[in-house]
Structure formats: C-alpha cells, structure tokens
Scaffold this active site. Sequence first.
Site, PDB file in Angstrom:
ATOM      1  N   GLU A   1      10.773  -5.109   1.712  1.00 55.62           N
ATOM      2  CA  GLU A   1      12.019  -5.108   0.964  1.00 55.62           C
ATOM      3  C   GLU A   1      13.049  -4.284   1.725  1.00 55.62           C
ATOM      4  O   GLU A   1      12.687  -3.448   2.556  1.00 55.62           O
ATOM      5  CB  GLU A   1      11.822  -4.532  -0.446  1.00 55.62           C
ATOM      6  CG  GLU A   1      10.914  -5.370  -1.324  1.00 55.62           C
ATOM      7  CD  GLU A   1      10.745  -4.780  -2.719  1.00 55.62           C
ATOM      8  OE1 GLU A   1      11.392  -3.733  -3.000  1.00 55.62           O
ATOM      9  OE2 GLU A   1       9.981  -5.347  -3.516  1.00 55.62           O
TER      10      GLU A   1
ATOM     11  N   ASP B   1       0.513  15.365  -1.071  1.00 57.48           N
ATOM     12  CA  ASP B   1       1.439  14.856  -2.080  1.00 57.48           C
ATOM     13  C   ASP B   1       1.172  15.588  -3.397  1.00 57.48           C
ATOM     14  O   ASP B   1       0.039  15.586  -3.874  1.00 57.48           O
ATOM     15  CB  ASP B   1       1.224  13.352  -2.261  1.00 57.48           C
ATOM     16  CG  ASP B   1       2.272  12.699  -3.146  1.00 57.48           C
ATOM     17  OD1 ASP B   1       2.972  13.431  -3.876  1.00 57.48           O
ATOM     18  OD2 ASP B   1       2.382  11.463  -3.120  1.00 57.48           O
TER      19      ASP B   1
ATOM     20  N   LYS C   1       0.773   4.334   0.079  1.00 52.52           N
ATOM     21  CA  LYS C   1       0.354   5.308   1.102  1.00 52.52           C
ATOM     22  C   LYS C   1      -1.087   5.764   0.895  1.00 52.52           C
ATOM     23  O   LYS C   1      -1.858   5.862   1.852  1.00 52.52           O
ATOM     24  CB  LYS C   1       1.278   6.525   1.083  1.00 52.52           C
ATOM     25  CG  LYS C   1       2.705   6.252   1.501  1.00 52.52           C
ATOM     26  CD  LYS C   1       3.509   7.519   1.608  1.00 52.52           C
ATOM     27  CE  LYS C   1       3.567   8.293   0.312  1.00 52.52           C
ATOM     28  NZ  LYS C   1       4.261   7.551  -0.765  1.00 52.52           N
TER      29      LYS C   1
ATOM     30  N   CYS D   1       3.109 -19.795  -8.235  1.00 47.73           N
ATOM     31  CA  CYS D   1       4.146 -19.858  -9.259  1.00 47.73           C
ATOM     32  C   CYS D   1       5.513 -19.805  -8.576  1.00 47.73           C
ATOM     33  O   CYS D   1       5.633 -19.341  -7.439  1.00 47.73           O
ATOM     34  CB  CYS D   1       3.990 -18.709 -10.254  1.00 47.73           C
ATOM     35  SG  CYS D   1       4.307 -17.074  -9.548  1.00 47.73           S
TER      36      CYS D   1
END
Length: 350
Positions: free
Chosen positions: A243, A57, A31, A282
């Site tokens: 994700e 924050d 963020k 990889c």
Amino acid sequence: MDFDLEPSLEELIKQDTLKWIFVGGKGGVGKTTTSSSIAVQLALQHPNDEFLLISTDPAHNLSDAFCQKFGKDARKVEGLSNLSCMEIDPEAAMSDLQQQAQQYNNDPNDPLKSIMNDMTGSIPGIDEALSFMEVLKHIKNQKVNESDDSTDKISYRTIIFDTAPTGHTLRFLQLPSTLQKLLGKFQQLSGKLGPMMSMLGGGGQGQQDMFAKLNEVQKNVEEVNEQFTNPDLTTFVCVCISEFLSLYETERMIQELMSYQMDVNSIVVNQLLFADDDENPCKRCVARWKMQKKYLDQMAELYEDYHLVKMPLLGSEIRGVENLKRFSKFLIKPYDPKVDRAIITEMKEQ
C-alpha cells in the site's frame, strides 16, 4: 549490470557471519510474524547453534505468536530447543536503573545523584535507551570470533530483534552513536566534577564506582556501534504491505538506515492476496489485488537490487510453533499460490 536478486531470505538464513538481524516497519504490517519466522528458520537450518529473538516493541506479541509466555529473561521456545525468546519491559528496566543508582550513593543530598536521577527521567527516547542497555548485556554473551572459547557464555549465533514501529526503531538504532557522544561528555565531566564534589564535601567511593560503570558502558556502546555498521555482522529486514503509506514509510526507513551506515538489502511484503490464482475470487479481493500489484510493480522497480519477498495473506492469525514452521518456509522457497495454497488452508488457528 542488470540482475534480479532471489525473492527470498535464503541467503540471509544461510549467511554464517551475521550476529544481529533487525526486523522493522510500520505498525500492523506483520513484523512479529516475520521476525518469528526468520528466527524459526534459523533454528531449523542450523540445529547445532543457539538463537535469541528479542522484542523491543512495548506492545509485545512474541508470547502470542508462539503461544507461550515470555518475559525479560531469555526462555527456550517449546518445540525448538535452540531458540530462545525474551520481551524487554522498559518500565521494569527503568525501575532497575533507579535501584542501581541508589546502590552507588545512599546520600540523598549528593547533587550529582540528583542530576543523574533527573536525567534518567527526562532523556528523550529513554525507553529505547533502556532497551538498548538490555542489548548490551547480551553482547557480552556474543562470540564475534570463533577463537573465543570461553565456557561461561551462552553463545548465540545470531540475535534477532522484533522492533517497535518505525519511529521508535530509528531512535533505537541511533542510540549507539548518541550514547557514545553522551558518555564521552560524562567522561569529560567526571574529571571536573570529582574534585569539585570533594571540595563541597561530596564524592567518595560511590561516585568512583558510578564513573567506572559509565566507562564500562561506553566501551560496550563503542563495540556495538562497530558491529551494527558492519554488514558482515548486522543487517536490517524491512517489513511492509503493498500500500502507498507502507511503501512510503519503507523508503523513509531505508534512507535513514543508509545514513546510519546499516546494511539493508531485504524487504518482506506481507498480506498479499494472489487473487489471479484463486479459482473463485470475490470482486473485492480482485480489486484489492489489483491495487497491491500496482505497488508491487513500483517496489520491484525501486528495489531491483533488494531481495523482495512476497508473503500471502492468511485467513487466520499465525500462532504456534508448527504454524510458524509451515509459514516460514515461504521465506526460503517463494510462495507459489498454485502449489502452496493447500498448505495455507491447512494452518489452524490456535
């Protein structure tokens, strides 16, 4: 009508009516880097205007991102003369609030003062409320109308917020309407408490000053509430990674933002590997990129009417104005791994 929006924030950067840009998402998704990059691009694209980047924050990272110490007062960014940053400290704001309460009434036996002190320490989300009060100070410096030609204001074209993780952010954005209701009740109580305190031997100028201050705060809150729900003045940029949990959190946030009637039409997806275009990837990178692409495809389908911006994973942290200038370009011109990988490798950790 089927159409895909440009996968960039160019439209947002060029929009000349925005006064407030919120940047938020799950913890650890980038963020601060995204909000800093948006602020840098705004400053670069509009060199004749002033911009302010605020961190709400508690775990402040703006100082780390710009390699420069910031505090509760706006300070110019070194290397960008039209961008300022500040980091709101809720604990310091709480101390200031208690000191201000002392100024209104020095009588320790005043029951109303005791009530106010208890409330300031027990209100749920008090950290967000105090951060919001800091925002109210800056709205007075905002020119919503170009006809406002006052000379005693620092006129920020846009204020950008680097927000706390999702839960804190949603409480923060809910505060205008919550405070509006709370202050309305205080106004109702003031008419009843004033005469009652006088009968009990309390009251006086201190309470009048306090209720006058509450009146002023209520007007400011109402103004903020109107601006936050105006899509021409306010928008929210969601930040996530590719994700499942981050996608779930993003959808939850968007649904809540819509319930607050806040505009949201941009999503920045960080930390993408783009392993297909790596000459020597990889095996672990290829496997992770395969997972990322699966969720990217889901996002593309779920948010087809959003600006979906794809940002690359770097080998080091993005720190310093020069690195932010390079990285933030990809918010405007979509990252092309075949062309832009060299730019990424040129970034040096500071």
